[in-house]
Design a protein around this motif. Structure first.
Motif, short mmCIF file in Angstrom:
data_model
loop_
_atom_site.label_atom_id
_atom_site.label_comp_id
_atom_site.label_asym_id
_atom_site.label_seq_id
_atom_site.Cartn_x
_atom_site.Cartn_y
_atom_site.Cartn_z
N VAL B 5 0.88 -1.17 0.00
CA VAL B 5 0.00 0.00 0.00
C VAL B 5 0.92 1.22 0.00
N GLU B 19 -2.03 12.04 -12.04
CA GLU B 19 -2.94 10.92 -12.38
C GLU B 19 -2.62 10.37 -13.76
N LYS B 23 -1.70 6.56 -14.09
CA LYS B 23 -2.57 5.63 -14.83
C LYS B 23 -1.79 4.96 -15.97
N LEU B 38 -2.69 -7.40 -8.68
CA LEU B 38 -3.50 -6.20 -8.46
C LEU B 38 -2.57 -4.99 -8.45
N ARG B 40 -3.61 -0.97 -8.51
CA ARG B 40 -4.69 0.00 -8.69
C ARG B 40 -4.30 1.35 -8.08
N LEU B 41 -4.52 2.41 -8.85
CA LEU B 41 -4.38 3.77 -8.32
C LEU B 41 -5.71 4.15 -7.70
N CYS B 42 -5.65 4.56 -6.45
CA CYS B 42 -6.87 4.90 -5.73
C CYS B 42 -6.74 6.29 -5.09
N LYS B 43 -7.90 6.80 -4.68
CA LYS B 43 -7.94 8.10 -4.01
C LYS B 43 -8.94 8.02 -2.89
N TYR B 50 -2.85 10.17 -3.03
CA TYR B 50 -3.23 8.99 -3.80
C TYR B 50 -2.64 7.75 -3.13
N VAL B 51 -3.26 6.62 -3.40
CA VAL B 51 -2.79 5.36 -2.81
C VAL B 51 -2.76 4.29 -3.91
N VAL B 53 -2.63 0.44 -4.46
CA VAL B 53 -2.82 -0.83 -3.75
C VAL B 53 -2.37 -1.93 -4.71
#
Lengths: 94, 94
Positions: B5, B19, B23, B38, B40-43, B50-51, B53
């Motif tokens: 993470v 971003e 991405k 896995l 994944r760019l998350c917010k 941003y995180v 995972v």
């Protein structure tokens, strides 16, 4: 897709009991929640600290998880070994 | 399986540029790294944060990721918009 990172502190010396209940919950989620694509109990370097990393299809799948009997029942069971409430990081995929 | 993470602070006002590069990295990882299950760019709710995972098959897959040209190239590209180094939580599944 919603992603959740839940950090849990466990009472000192009660890691094994917590893990048993948490792995039971992990198995129940993976067996019963088709809207949950990832539900993993993890551990890092920090003592007495566990992290659930979770990914769901949509908000409805998150709600279904929280409303499920297995989450309620096993959540209580895990709670006996926890040192305070979890720290929940709620994320959305960009 | 290793889970990572990575929490990233972005310079104020440079989220869109970050971003775009992030991405690009996400797509390159998913297209090229079969050991990564896995990425994944998350917010979340926190501004300019941003995180990523991430989940990998094994330690070798993590190393392959870090050694990849796309990670190095796009990591530098993202770095221009970042407000300091990422905070990396390295986890193992229990």
């Amino acid at each position: 897709m919603p992603v959740v990172v839940a950090t849990i502190k466990v009472k000192s010396g009660q890691g094994a009991e917590f893990e048993a209940a948490a792995k039971e919950l992990e198995a129940a989620v993976n067996a019963n929640e088709e809207g949950c694509s990832l539900y993993r109990l993890c551990k890092g370097d920090e003592a007495d600290t566990y992290v659930f990393v979770e990914q769901y299809r949509d908000a409805a799948a998150v709600e279904a998880h929280r409303a499920s009997d297995h989450f309620k029942t096993l959540g209580r069971k895990m709670g006996a070994f926890m040192d305070g409430p979890p720290s929940i990081l709620r994320l959305q995929e960009v």
